[in-house]
Motif scaffolding. Structure first.
Motif, short mmCIF file in Angstrom:
data_model
loop_
_atom_site.label_atom_id
_atom_site.label_comp_id
_atom_site.label_asym_id
_atom_site.label_seq_id
_atom_site.Cartn_x
_atom_site.Cartn_y
_atom_site.Cartn_z
N ASN A 18 13.31 0.65 -4.82
CA ASN A 18 12.34 -0.10 -4.30
C ASN A 18 11.57 -1.07 -5.13
O ASN A 18 10.20 -0.28 -6.16
CB ASN A 18 11.62 0.92 -3.41
CG ASN A 18 9.79 0.27 -2.67
OD1 ASN A 18 9.50 -0.59 -3.38
ND2 ASN A 18 10.24 1.47 -1.29
N HIS A 19 11.21 -2.00 -4.94
CA HIS A 19 11.25 -3.02 -6.05
C HIS A 19 9.34 -2.80 -5.84
O HIS A 19 8.82 -3.75 -6.59
CB HIS A 19 11.36 -4.97 -5.90
CG HIS A 19 11.21 -4.94 -4.40
ND1 HIS A 19 11.65 -4.59 -3.63
CD2 HIS A 19 11.99 -6.26 -4.36
CE1 HIS A 19 11.72 -4.78 -2.85
NE2 HIS A 19 11.97 -6.40 -3.21
N LEU A 68 15.82 -3.62 2.80
CA LEU A 68 15.09 -4.43 4.36
C LEU A 68 16.24 -5.21 4.97
O LEU A 68 16.00 -4.61 6.15
CB LEU A 68 14.01 -6.02 4.04
CG LEU A 68 13.00 -5.58 4.91
CD1 LEU A 68 12.07 -4.56 5.63
CD2 LEU A 68 11.91 -7.09 5.03
N PHE A 69 16.82 -5.93 4.91
CA PHE A 69 17.69 -6.91 5.77
C PHE A 69 19.10 -6.27 5.04
O PHE A 69 19.94 -5.76 5.93
CB PHE A 69 17.57 -8.83 5.22
CG PHE A 69 17.02 -8.85 6.52
CD1 PHE A 69 15.58 -8.91 7.64
CD2 PHE A 69 15.52 -9.38 5.35
CE1 PHE A 69 14.98 -9.61 7.10
CE2 PHE A 69 14.31 -10.46 5.25
CZ PHE A 69 13.92 -10.63 6.42
N ALA A 70 18.99 -5.96 4.52
CA ALA A 70 20.32 -4.98 3.79
C ALA A 70 20.65 -4.62 2.91
O ALA A 70 19.42 -4.64 1.78
CB ALA A 70 21.52 -6.36 3.75
N ALA A 111 0.56 -1.07 0.01
CA ALA A 111 0.04 0.44 0.19
C ALA A 111 1.00 1.53 0.15
O ALA A 111 0.64 2.28 -0.97
CB ALA A 111 -0.70 0.26 1.35
N PRO A 112 1.95 1.76 0.66
CA PRO A 112 2.33 2.76 0.57
C PRO A 112 3.39 2.83 -0.68
O PRO A 112 3.56 3.38 -1.38
CB PRO A 112 3.96 1.88 1.51
CG PRO A 112 2.82 1.43 3.08
CD PRO A 112 2.57 0.48 1.74
N ALA A 113 4.02 1.96 -1.46
CA ALA A 113 3.78 1.77 -2.53
C ALA A 113 3.30 2.34 -3.90
O ALA A 113 3.62 2.96 -4.77
CB ALA A 113 4.80 0.05 -2.91
N MET A 171 7.80 -9.48 -7.01
CA MET A 171 8.32 -8.24 -7.10
C MET A 171 9.88 -8.17 -7.76
O MET A 171 10.66 -7.37 -8.39
CB MET A 171 8.20 -7.39 -6.29
CG MET A 171 9.53 -7.58 -5.33
SD MET A 171 8.55 -9.29 -3.90
CE MET A 171 9.24 -9.51 -2.95
N ILE A 172 9.99 -8.91 -7.46
CA ILE A 172 12.19 -8.70 -7.87
C ILE A 172 12.27 -8.72 -9.18
O ILE A 172 13.78 -8.06 -9.80
CB ILE A 172 12.57 -10.35 -7.06
CG1 ILE A 172 12.38 -11.52 -8.21
CG2 ILE A 172 12.21 -10.76 -5.10
CD1 ILE A 172 13.31 -12.75 -7.94
#
Length: 327
Positions: free
Chosen positions: A282-283, A259-261, A20-22, A123-124
């Protein structure tokens, strides 16, 4: 270009935190409505002032909504994807979009009948990290591809009510994250898995660890392939493409970029390591923008249902060949 007006069907945490933010940030999109089972009660959506809350049925009937994103539990995806298409709206459905490859055939037929865009939220493939990995491997940067290994794990053993730990909601590690370890290899190599077999550990009716062995065959020739997924191990995300002249590592959180790195790839040749980074991409946002571009301009969508079906065939085959073991 006229913005695509989006609705989200389901008050899922992942939708609130990521998709939703995307949609809200995307250049050619407007987040307009949320469909919930209890309209007006959803919390955590303050980032989008003016968001309308309504029932699922009212969201589908709203003539101002162009496209709907579906983050419902896995077993509900096909049913509601078909309902959205029948309502005359484009639809982006969270992965896995179906439980079997045959169900995707039904979605493809309905997509073609309606002329609407229907796709899995994979998404990737929209991230420049993975597009660059594909270009390097297919461009010969590591020489002849000989082996691919992919790992994705996390530990949710303390969340037994999580839908991923429940068989009735289509849970399990393969359906949740196998789409990444399987689909990323297909995307980068352009090949398909052959001679696939699987070893699996189950708990309470869902797979919590699985290892797939196969051959990847395609335009780059034949390469051995190993993919491991687990919902009972420490976080690990990494894919390596190993050739006779080098190897390419897509690590540091390749499936949850930044997100993690920090999103990064490493090209190893001889004693030299070359890194490329994408700290700002941002994917999820790129996925929404590509979806909107396809709707408005007719541009080819980067992840059509035909690609999704190939990954689902691997998932189906993993379950068909699964040999259960124990820790």
């Amino acid at each position: 270009m006229k913005p695509v007006r989006w609705g989200v069907l389901g008050n899922a945490k992942f939708a609130r935190d990521h998709m939703a933010p995307a949609i809200h940030m995307a250049e050619n999109a407007e987040l307009a409505a949320l469909g919930t089972s209890n309209p007006g009660s959803a919390k955590g959506w303050d980032f989008c002032p003016g968001l309308k809350q309504m029932s699922y049925e009212d969201l589908l009937a709203d003539p101002s909504i162009d496209a709907i994103y579906i983050p419902l539990p896995n077993h509900m995806h096909v049913e509601w994807t078909l309902k959205v298409l029948a309502a005359g709206k484009h639809v982006l459905t969270e992965k896995p979009i179906s439980m079997t490859a045959e169900e995707i055939d039904i979605l493809i037929a309905e997509r073609d009948r309606t002329g609407l865009l229907a796709a899995e939220a994979y998404m990737i493939v929209h991230h420049p990290q993975w597009q660059r990995a594909r270009d390097l491997v297919q461009g010969g940067a590591i020489g002849k591809l000989l082996h691919v290994d992919a790992f994705f794990s996390y530990n949710n053993a303390d969340e037994l009510q999580n839908i991923r730990n429940r068989p009735e909601t289509g849970g399990g590690g393969i359906r949740d994250i196998g789409v990444y370890t399987y689909g990323s290899a297909r995307f980068v190599t352009g090949g398909e898995a052959r001679d696939l077999s699987c070893r699996m550990i189950r708990e309470n009716g869902v797979d919590v660890w699985a290892q797939v062995d196969a051959m990847i065959e395609g335009p780059l020739g034949r390469a051995t392939y190993i993919a491991m997924t687990s919902m009972r191990m420490q976080n690990r995300q990494e894919v390596t493409f190993h050739g006779d002249k080098g190897l390419l590592k897509v690590a540091h959180g390749p499936f949850n970029a930044n997100l993690f790195a920090e999103a990064r790839i490493e090209l190893h040749r001889d004693q030299t390591v070359t890194s490329e980074r994408w700290p700002a991409a941002n994917h999820y946002k790129l996925q929404v923008e590509n979806f909107g571009k396809s709707i408005r301009t007719g541009a080819t969508y980067p992840c059509p249902l035909e690609f999704t079906r190939g990954t689902q065939e691997m998932i189906d085959r993993a379950f068909e060949t699964a040999r259960e073991i124990s820790w």
